[in-house]
Write an enzyme that holds these catalytic residues in place. Structure first.
Site, PDB file in Angstrom:
ATOM      1  N   HIS A 195      73.641  38.682  62.835  1.00 33.50           N
ATOM      2  CA  HIS A 195      73.363  38.817  64.267  1.00 33.50           C
ATOM      3  C   HIS A 195      72.785  37.512  64.789  1.00 33.50           C
ATOM      4  O   HIS A 195      72.058  36.809  64.086  1.00 33.50           O
ATOM      5  CB  HIS A 195      72.376  39.961  64.513  1.00 33.50           C
ATOM      6  CG  HIS A 195      72.359  40.467  65.913  1.00 33.50           C
ATOM      7  ND1 HIS A 195      71.694  39.810  66.926  1.00 33.50           N
ATOM      8  CD2 HIS A 195      72.931  41.550  66.486  1.00 33.50           C
ATOM      9  CE1 HIS A 195      71.858  40.480  68.057  1.00 33.50           C
ATOM     10  NE2 HIS A 195      72.598  41.536  67.819  1.00 33.50           N
ATOM     11  N   ASP A 198      76.699  47.338  65.339  1.00 28.93           N
ATOM     12  CA  ASP A 198      78.099  47.712  65.166  1.00 28.93           C
ATOM     13  C   ASP A 198      78.400  48.275  63.788  1.00 28.93           C
ATOM     14  O   ASP A 198      79.387  48.990  63.607  1.00 28.93           O
ATOM     15  CB  ASP A 198      78.999  46.490  65.415  1.00 28.93           C
ATOM     16  CG  ASP A 198      78.862  45.962  66.822  1.00 28.93           C
ATOM     17  OD1 ASP A 198      79.083  46.729  67.752  1.00 28.93           O
ATOM     18  OD2 ASP A 198      78.516  44.778  66.980  1.00 28.93           O
TER      19      ASP A 198
END
Length: 324
Positions: free
Chosen positions: A264, A321
């Site tokens: 991320h 996700d």
């Protein structure tokens, strides 16, 4: 001889403070996501999607009467005009759902009597219209692309349960509806991400909110933004089974590829939303009688993190996700 000007490496807007915001705070080092002063874990445990929408729009959590009025306002805006359904039926059924949502969303302006007006009360009405109408468009498109007729909204159901009803034609059980409600809540806000920045930039020209949100959906559709969860599912299907995970990870390391859903740009620990979603993924597998996707995901997370640590001496973390 002309003076040489050194070329600066383009890093986009990463690390650049675009503007201040009281709406959302993302603290990457601590792994904290905060909506208007409330930790996402507390909201997921104690609130609903409608309450969080009210919080984000009106800057505070609603009272009981305010919540009922807000929910009724969303219910009143669920039904979409027949011409939007006709438009959806005219599209090729293999179109990407995000592309369909982007082109269909601005059509909701026809149901907004004050669209384009910049007074706060009118913009808030438009926001509610979008929250309600986009859910109906999304469910209608999934049915249309699968050769089925859209299902009319059920006014007796909350937002999440009604969406699942419009999607499947059957009222969901309470646990499934609750899980989906949490999923919506977790995805409701994430500070100045790419799609939010896009919407803000469009709105800064005094374009109406329907134009701004349509542009934001275009940004969200990218594989490095909202499209990432689709690529996670594609990855799991490509792997196929738990016993093929190690070989898949090794291939990723050898080719310099990515494990979708791990890593991320902001969080330096596991995304707090992923921590909430993981046990929900397991439970949904149990409810459906097939925990394969959860088992694969968990094994991929454990072995993927370990492999990157061993070979590249760096840690990678789950983002939203991975389990969504």
């Amino acid at each position: 001889m002309d003076e040489c000007i050194p070329v600066q490496k383009n890093t986009g807007l990463r690390g650049v403070d675009v503007a201040s915001s009281k709406i959302c705070d993302v603290r990457g080092k601590e792994g904290k996501l905060i909506y208007r002063g409330f930790l996402i874990e507390d909201l997921a445990k104690n609130s609903t999607f409608e309450e969080v929408c009210f919080l984000l729009l009106y800057e505070r959590l609603p009272g009981k009467k305010e919540l009922q009025e807000f929910k009724q306002s969303l219910v009143n805006k669920r039904k979409i005009p027949d011409n939007i359904v006709t438009f959806l039926k005219s599209l090729p059924t293999d179109m990407n759902p995000m592309d369909v949502l982007q082109v269909a969303t601005p059509l909701l302006i026809q149901t907004d009597p004050n669209a384009g007006k910049m007074e706060l009360e009118h913009v808030l009405y438009s926001a509610e219209n979008l929250i309600a109408g986009m859910a109906t468009i999304t469910a209608a498109w999934d049915r249309i692309r699968n050769g089925r007729e859209p299902v009319e909204p059920d006014d007796s159901l909350d937002h999440a349960a009604n969406f699942l009803y419009m999607l499947n034609g059957e009222k969901p059980d309470d646990e499934t509806a609750h899980f989906f409600d949490i999923c919506l809540l977790l995805h409701a806000e994430h500070s100045f991400n790419a799609s939010t920045f896009t919407a803000r930039q469009i709105a800064s020209t005094r374009a109406h909110i329907y134009a701004a949100i349509s542009g934001a959906i275009g940004s969200l559709s990218g594989a490095l933004h909202g499209g990432a969860n689709v690529r996670v599912m594609q990855m799991l299907k490509e792997i196929g089974a738990v016993d093929k995970i190690e070989r898949y990870i090794q291939n990723i390391l050898d080719t310099g590829g990515l494990i979708m859903g791990l890593g991320h740009a902001v969080y330096q620990t596991d995304d707090p939303r992923a921590i909430i979603l993981a046990p929900m993924s397991k439970r949904m597998g149990e409810l459906s009688g097939d925990t394969t996707w959860y088992e694969m995901s968990k094994e991929l997370e454990i072995k993927g993190k370990a492999a990157f640590k061993a070979k590249k001496n760096r840690e990678i973390f789950c983002n939203v996700d991975f389990y969504s």
